[in-house]
Design an enzyme around this catalytic site. Structure first.
Site, mmCIF file in Angstrom:
data_model
loop_
_atom_site.group_PDB
_atom_site.id
_atom_site.type_symbol
_atom_site.label_atom_id
_atom_site.label_comp_id
_atom_site.label_asym_id
_atom_site.label_seq_id
_atom_site.Cartn_x
_atom_site.Cartn_y
_atom_site.Cartn_z
ATOM 1 N N CYS A 78 0.341 -1.400 -0.206
ATOM 2 C CA CYS A 78 -0.020 -0.015 0.039
ATOM 3 C C CYS A 78 1.179 1.275 0.187
ATOM 4 O O CYS A 78 1.527 1.842 -1.363
ATOM 5 C CB CYS A 78 -0.539 0.029 0.845
ATOM 6 S SG CYS A 78 -2.426 0.552 0.762
ATOM 7 N N HIS A 168 -3.466 -5.589 1.981
ATOM 8 C CA HIS A 168 -2.354 -5.156 2.852
ATOM 9 C C HIS A 168 -2.954 -7.211 3.728
ATOM 10 O O HIS A 168 -3.194 -7.666 4.412
ATOM 11 C CB HIS A 168 -3.278 -5.176 4.218
ATOM 12 C CG HIS A 168 -2.847 -2.858 3.279
ATOM 13 N ND1 HIS A 168 -1.794 -2.504 4.501
ATOM 14 C CD2 HIS A 168 -3.918 -2.228 3.358
ATOM 15 C CE1 HIS A 168 -2.035 -1.254 4.205
ATOM 16 N NE2 HIS A 168 -3.004 -0.886 3.019
ATOM 17 N N GLU A 170 -0.602 -8.239 5.846
ATOM 18 C CA GLU A 170 -0.571 -8.570 6.964
ATOM 19 C C GLU A 170 -1.525 -8.244 7.797
ATOM 20 O O GLU A 170 -1.376 -8.508 9.377
ATOM 21 C CB GLU A 170 0.469 -7.326 7.359
ATOM 22 C CG GLU A 170 0.333 -6.260 7.357
ATOM 23 C CD GLU A 170 0.390 -5.574 6.295
ATOM 24 O OE1 GLU A 170 0.054 -5.383 5.142
ATOM 25 O OE2 GLU A 170 -0.595 -4.505 6.253
HETATM 26 N N1 GLN Z 1 -3.052 6.381 1.473
HETATM 27 C C1 GLN Z 1 -2.284 6.009 2.030
HETATM 28 C C2 GLN Z 1 -1.391 7.080 1.555
HETATM 29 O O1 GLN Z 1 -1.120 7.643 0.291
HETATM 30 C C3 GLN Z 1 -2.092 4.233 1.664
HETATM 31 C C4 GLN Z 1 -2.965 3.938 2.211
HETATM 32 C C5 GLN Z 1 -2.094 2.325 3.457
HETATM 33 O O2 GLN Z 1 -1.264 1.839 3.579
HETATM 34 N N2 GLN Z 1 -3.619 1.819 3.822
HETATM 35 O O3 GLN Z 1 -0.203 6.988 1.594
#
Ligand code: GLN
Length: 202
Positions: A78, A168, A170
């Site tokens: 992410c 995710h 994890e």
């Molecule tokens: N929206 C976050 C960002 O742009 C990422 C979200 C996440 O890692 N769950 O950094």
């Protein structure tokens, strides 16, 4: 096998407990010296803007790039995926540019639009994908292999020693994506050990 988890902000503990469960040693990486002691690195989810500022403050950009060039595999989830991307569309977050993709941050909307969905991952099968303010991967370079997609957008990809998921793993009890990353790390560790042996014998 020592797996570092960049511990500046974000889901550090969750990655560490999966790595531990898989029989490897999780190492919290809080400064660049910690990178000398690890075989692979995870950049967790969190807020890419915050992680990026802390990375800049602590000199992580050049050190992570250097280690990755020497063969250290990196897995980004992410926000970690955003930080690994070559291009972040319409945004000023500084990225490492280690994988040839373009990403758009917060593509699916606000926190409340976070969702779970069944994914089909190549080599691994069905997987519960948890997406939290996830980015969308919009463009892929030629060397990038897609392992899973959601609504026609790639959500798990690999290029050489870089692995990326916009979801995710994890946050599930399912350790298969991390196990895949550990396999990747083992391959690269063997290559590095072989190179070291050759250097010693020359
Ligand atoms: N929206 C976050 C960002 O742009 C990422 C979200 C996440 O890692 N769950 O950094």
């Amino acid at each position: 096998m020592k797996v570092g988890i960049l511990a500046l902000q974000g889901n550090v503990r969750e990655h560490a407990s999966i790595i531990f469960k898989l029989g490897a040693e999780p190492i919290r990486v809080t400064n660049t010296k910690d990178l000398d002691d690890i075989d692979a690195l995870i950049i967790p989810g969190g807020e890419s803007t915050a992680i990026s500022l802390l990375m800049q403050k602590n000199g992580f950009y050049s050190e992570i790039k250097k280690k990755n060039k020497l063969g250290m595999p990196v897995y980004g989830t992410c926000a970690g995926a955003i930080l690994l991307a070559k291009t972040i569309l319409g945004n000023s977050v500084k990225s490492l540019g280690l994988i040839d993709i373009s990403v758009e941050r917060n593509f699916y909307g606000a926190q409340i639009e976070s969702f779970e969905t069944d994914l089909e991952i190549k080599e691994l099968g069905k997987f519960n994908g948890i997406f939290i303010r996830a980015p969308r991967i919009k463009k892929l370079g030629k060397e990038v292999e897609v392992f899973a997609s959601h609504e026609k957008s790639p959500v798990m990809i690999r290029s050489h020693n870089i692995l990326v998921t916009t979801f995710h793993p994890e946050l599930t009890n399912d350790s298969r994506v991390h196990a895949y990353f550990l396999e990747m790390a083992k391959e690269y560790k063997e290559i590095r050990d072989m190179q070291r042996d050759i250097e010693v014998h020359n």
